[in-house]
Motif scaffolding. Structure first.
Motif, PDB file in Angstrom:
ATOM      1  N   ASN A   1      32.437  11.203  70.597  1.00 46.69           N
ATOM      2  CA  ASN A   1      31.489  12.223  70.149  1.00 46.69           C
ATOM      3  C   ASN A   1      31.129  12.108  68.672  1.00 46.69           C
ATOM      4  O   ASN A   1      30.144  12.707  68.221  1.00 46.69           O
ATOM      5  CB  ASN A   1      32.026  13.628  70.438  1.00 46.69           C
ATOM      6  CG  ASN A   1      32.000  13.951  71.923  1.00 46.69           C
ATOM      7  OD1 ASN A   1      31.231  13.350  72.681  1.00 46.69           O
ATOM      8  ND2 ASN A   1      32.835  14.884  72.349  1.00 46.69           N
TER       9      ASN A   1
ATOM     10  N   ASP B   1      31.389  16.823  76.947  1.00 48.89           N
ATOM     11  CA  ASP B   1      32.046  18.134  76.893  1.00 48.89           C
ATOM     12  C   ASP B   1      33.041  18.221  78.048  1.00 48.89           C
ATOM     13  O   ASP B   1      32.669  18.475  79.191  1.00 48.89           O
ATOM     14  CB  ASP B   1      31.001  19.243  76.987  1.00 48.89           C
ATOM     15  CG  ASP B   1      31.606  20.622  76.751  1.00 48.89           C
ATOM     16  OD1 ASP B   1      32.846  20.729  76.740  1.00 48.89           O
ATOM     17  OD2 ASP B   1      30.832  21.591  76.591  1.00 48.89           O
TER      18      ASP B   1
ATOM     19  N   GLU C   1      24.626  11.461  75.207  1.00 41.53           N
ATOM     20  CA  GLU C   1      24.985  12.874  75.219  1.00 41.53           C
ATOM     21  C   GLU C   1      26.404  13.100  74.683  1.00 41.53           C
ATOM     22  O   GLU C   1      27.277  12.237  74.794  1.00 41.53           O
ATOM     23  CB  GLU C   1      24.896  13.425  76.642  1.00 41.53           C
ATOM     24  CG  GLU C   1      23.489  13.434  77.222  1.00 41.53           C
ATOM     25  CD  GLU C   1      23.465  14.000  78.628  1.00 41.53           C
ATOM     26  OE1 GLU C   1      24.561  14.238  79.196  1.00 41.53           O
ATOM     27  OE2 GLU C   1      22.368  14.205  79.172  1.00 41.53           O
TER      28      GLU C   1
ATOM     29  N   TYR D   1      23.468  16.885  71.273  1.00 40.78           N
ATOM     30  CA  TYR D   1      23.059  17.801  72.326  1.00 40.78           C
ATOM     31  C   TYR D   1      21.548  17.787  72.537  1.00 40.78           C
ATOM     32  O   TYR D   1      21.064  18.031  73.639  1.00 40.78           O
ATOM     33  CB  TYR D   1      23.514  19.232  71.996  1.00 40.78           C
ATOM     34  CG  TYR D   1      25.009  19.438  72.090  1.00 40.78           C
ATOM     35  CD1 TYR D   1      25.643  19.474  73.335  1.00 40.78           C
ATOM     36  CD2 TYR D   1      25.784  19.590  70.943  1.00 40.78           C
ATOM     37  CE1 TYR D   1      27.015  19.662  73.426  1.00 40.78           C
ATOM     38  CE2 TYR D   1      27.159  19.783  71.022  1.00 40.78           C
ATOM     39  CZ  TYR D   1      27.775  19.819  72.270  1.00 40.78           C
ATOM     40  OH  TYR D   1      29.128  20.000  72.369  1.00 40.78           O
TER      41      TYR D   1
END
Length: 734
Positions: free
Chosen positions: A343, A360, A357, A350
């Motif tokens: 991430n 999550d 992406e 987002y």
């Protein structure tokens, strides 16, 4: 230093089309500096230092100096806060991902009051940027804290909420680069490219050529597979199941390993690959079930997933997916490793603009299942050096367009054609995209309508592909482009003297020449002879209605100085721009127009938008109007009752200039030294009652029709058949 009073924003106006400032939409802000009029930037202690610390990229603003650091030079020399606010707003827009290079700030006739403008692709985004910039400059002036990142985030949120998505925006940009105008039709991604009957519509990566039937087929993966199989396209064996137990039974029939996925999902949602155990297959069923109307079990095809973009029957881009994994270090949890190793990648986010992406763990059931298959969860701590698979699909972001084998491209193109899609995202699995599918056991697994384009615009690895240009080319083929792609004959008439009559006569002549013609003028809104609205329609909204009408093959639009100052023109360019006069300065004081000379800047807007293939039609009897001639990108046609005017004589002598004049009581079309008599002025009357028209309005209408290449004989006949009295709509129907 005592706290200085706030800058007052007196008026905010969105100019939606070409205007006195620029060809493009801008936000025009009237602001009152108040006591700050006495405090240029270099006199406010610490102001310049705070500003450049908060917005270091201001060094890139050239300003009027014309070089890097130009604006900072102006700050140090001393510039007024209205000018500073302009640059702050522009920089906030740049930081928020909406680059904006244009801005101006000009003083008005009232001390301390300025007009500030900046390029505004979207009104709501521009207003938010203005509000944040206003707060920032006051904080910098009064040495108060300010959260720049929060301000940028607020503007970026508005961009994401209000502006076009990246797929739509890239198509619009490609069309704009080819001179094709666009109109946004809703708050989302429905956009009209072109005007009137020459328009095409897009909705993200779907076009008006994308049929509902083809889209319906593509959304039914089982039906799609059946059609592809019948045409010899390689597909994996599979079947629809209705329960976890059926999923396991189907997997045994098909043969392990298998894939479980929704029958009508997209973007890889709910898809789980390489399943070999009963408990994993049954768990995957529950992951797929919420994402579609049915669940499918398919034979697993070993290899990498690929997305091929097919536009108009041709593969224009291809991207390869990667298995995403993390490496254990013996002390961090899976969640921590995902955050630090995956991430943290700047390519992840987002918003839609990011090619990858954010992962999550708390909400992504597919990732949770993948970890469970490896006997892990979010809180597990993998041993040092252990590779943990996080995602097996959905990370298609490595460009491989140049590697696609011709046979693979053919199969992808065939799949799009079988389904019936003009634009399709073909998902296939292959070990090596540079080899034919049949030699490696590859297969097409999905055909998608409305495919995302971001993976091709911003690949994580490799070169971006011009997919927007490919779609624009599909909608407006270059071989059919005569320089007028997406355009219809459009005439703009600006001024006050007889402009409604001129507009109506020209619309009538266009109608007689075979065009279904729309007209927006003071006397109403017309489609050919039918009056759609009988109120004053010489304004932006009425003109836009014409340009959105797919039946309109030509348009005539009347404007005046007030319309230009309040809204801008409703169109980006026109084939013919007519300026009749420079009257009305006394009515424009609210726009800070007080002197006759200021009318030139206002009325030149009509001439500025003339296409290079078009012409400006100007009243030569008014020197201020005739002086606009050099501003036309196209030709110039002058008109006047006096053929001996020096400006007429000079224009005709230079490059065979054209003019419409009166000589010996006859209307003459002059090109250089040659002359064509259209007819006697006494005979060129309107309609059955032989109404004598205003001579200047008649000459302007004739000059405009001539500039549109309407034959002189048709012009003469059309004038005599034009009825100046408006016919009631009811009478037209009878």
């Amino acid at each position: 230093m005592a706290k200085l009073n706030d800058i007052q924003l007196l008026r905010i106006n969105y100019l939606r089309g070409p205007n006195i400032w620029t060809y493009r939409p801008v936000l025009e802000v009237w602001l009152d500096l108040g006591e700050l009029e006495d405090y240029p930037s270099h006199t406010i202690p610490g102001f310049n230092q705070r500003l450049t610390a908060w917005l270091p990229a201001l060094i890139e603003h050239h300003c009027g100096v014309g070089e890097r650091g130009g604006f900072l030079q102006r700050l140090e020399e001393g510039t007024w806060c209205g000018h500073v606010l302009e640059h702050i707003v522009i920089e906030l827009l740049n930081l928020a991902g909406m680059p904006t290079g244009f801005g101006q700030t000009r003083s008005t006739s009232q001390r301390g009051v300025y007009r500030m403008v900046f390029r505004a692709r979207d009104e709501s985004v521009a207003r938010v940027a203005l509000a944040q910039g206003h707060a920032l400059i006051m904080a910098a002036i009064n040495d108060e804290p300010f959260d720049v990142q929060a301000a940028v985030a607020r503007v970026r949120t508005e961009v994401d909420d209000q502006y076009l998505g990246p797929s739509t925006a890239c198509i619009v940009t490609a069309a704009t680069d080819r001179g094709i105008p666009h109109i946004r039709l809703n708050d989302g991604n429905l956009v009209q490219l072109g005007y009137g009957a020459s328009q095409r519509r897009i909705w993200t990566a779907e076009t008006e050529f994308t049929s509902a039937i083809a889209e319906g087929i593509a959304s039914d993966k089982d039906l799609t597979k059946g059609l592809l199989k019948s045409c010899g396209v390689p597909i994996p064996e599979g079947q629809v199941v209705n329960s976890p137990e059926e999923a396991w039974e189907a997997a045994q029939e098909i043969g392990l390993p298998v894939v479980v996925k929704p029958s009508d999902g997209n973007h890889g949602r709910g898809v789980t690959l390489d399943l070999r155990k009963k408990e994993d297959i049954e768990a995957a069923y529950h992951v797929a079930y919420p994402e579609g109307s049915d669940v499918m079990v398919e034979r697993f095809i070993p290899g990498d997933e690929h997305r091929l973009l097919v536009v108009g029957g041709k593969v224009v881009a291809a991207a390869r997916g990667e298995v995403v994994s993390i490496t254990g270090n013996g002390h961090s949890t899976v969640k921590e490793l995902i955050d630090t190793q995956l991430n943290s990648d700047p390519r992840r986010g987002y918003e839609e603009e990011y090619p990858l992406e954010i992962i999550d763990l708390a909400t992504d059931t597919k990732v949770q299942l993948e970890l469970k298959r490896q006997d892990l969860d979010a809180n597990s701590v993998p041993a040092a050096g252990r590779q943990v698979v996080v995602q097996r699909n959905g990370n298609v972001a490595v460009d491989c367009t140049d590697d696609v084998h011709p046979e693979v491209a053919y199969i992808a193109q065939l799949a799009a054609k079988v389904v019936g899609l003009d634009i399709a995202g073909i998902d296939l699995v292959a070990k090596d995209i540079s080899k034919p599918l049949h030699v490696q056991g590859g297969a097409i697994v999905e055909v998608n309508a409305g495919p995302g384009l971001l993976m091709h615009l911003k690949p994580a690895v490799g070169a971006p592909r011009p997919v927007g240009q490919a779609i624009a080319e599909h909608l407006f083929p270059s071989e059919d482009d005569t320089g007028q792609a997406g355009r219809i004959p459009l005439v703009g008439v600006a001024g006050t003297r007889g402009t409604s009559t001129i507009a109506r006569v020209v619309a009538w002549l266009l109608h007689l020449s075979g065009h279904h013609t729309g007209l927006a003028c003071r006397e109403g809104l017309f489609l050919d002879r039918r009056c759609v609205e009988s109120t004053d329609c010489a304004h932006w909204e009425a003109a836009h209605r014409l340009l959105m009408n797919k039946t309109v093959q030509a348009a005539v639009i009347e404007s005046d100085a007030r319309t230009i100052l309040r809204d801008g023109l409703a169109y980006d360019r026109c084939q013919v721009g007519v300026v009749t006069d420079m009257d009305g300065v006394e009515t424009l004081t609210e726009f800070d127009v007080h002197e006759q000379d200021q009318m030139t800047k206002v009325m030149r807007t009509q001439v500025d938008v003339v296409l290079s293939e078009g012409a400006a039609v100007l009243n030569a009897a008014i020197p201020q109007v005739a002086d606009l001639a050099p501003l036309s990108d196209g030709a110039v046609v002058l008109y006047a009752q006096d053929a001996t005017l020096p400006v007429i004589v000079e224009h005709r002598a230079k490059d065979n200039g054209r003019a419409v004049v009166v000589k010996n009581g006859r209307v003459v079309l002059a090109t250089g030294s040659s002359e064509h008599v259209l007819g006697s002025l006494a005979d060129l009357t309107f309609g059955r009652n032989a109404v004598v028209p205003d001579t200047d309005a008649l000459l302007a209408a004739i000059a405009t029709a001539w500039a549109l290449d309407i034959a002189p004989d048709l012009i003469g006949a059309g004038i005599k058949t034009f009825e100046p009295e408006l016919v009631p709509t009811a009478a037209l129907r009878s």
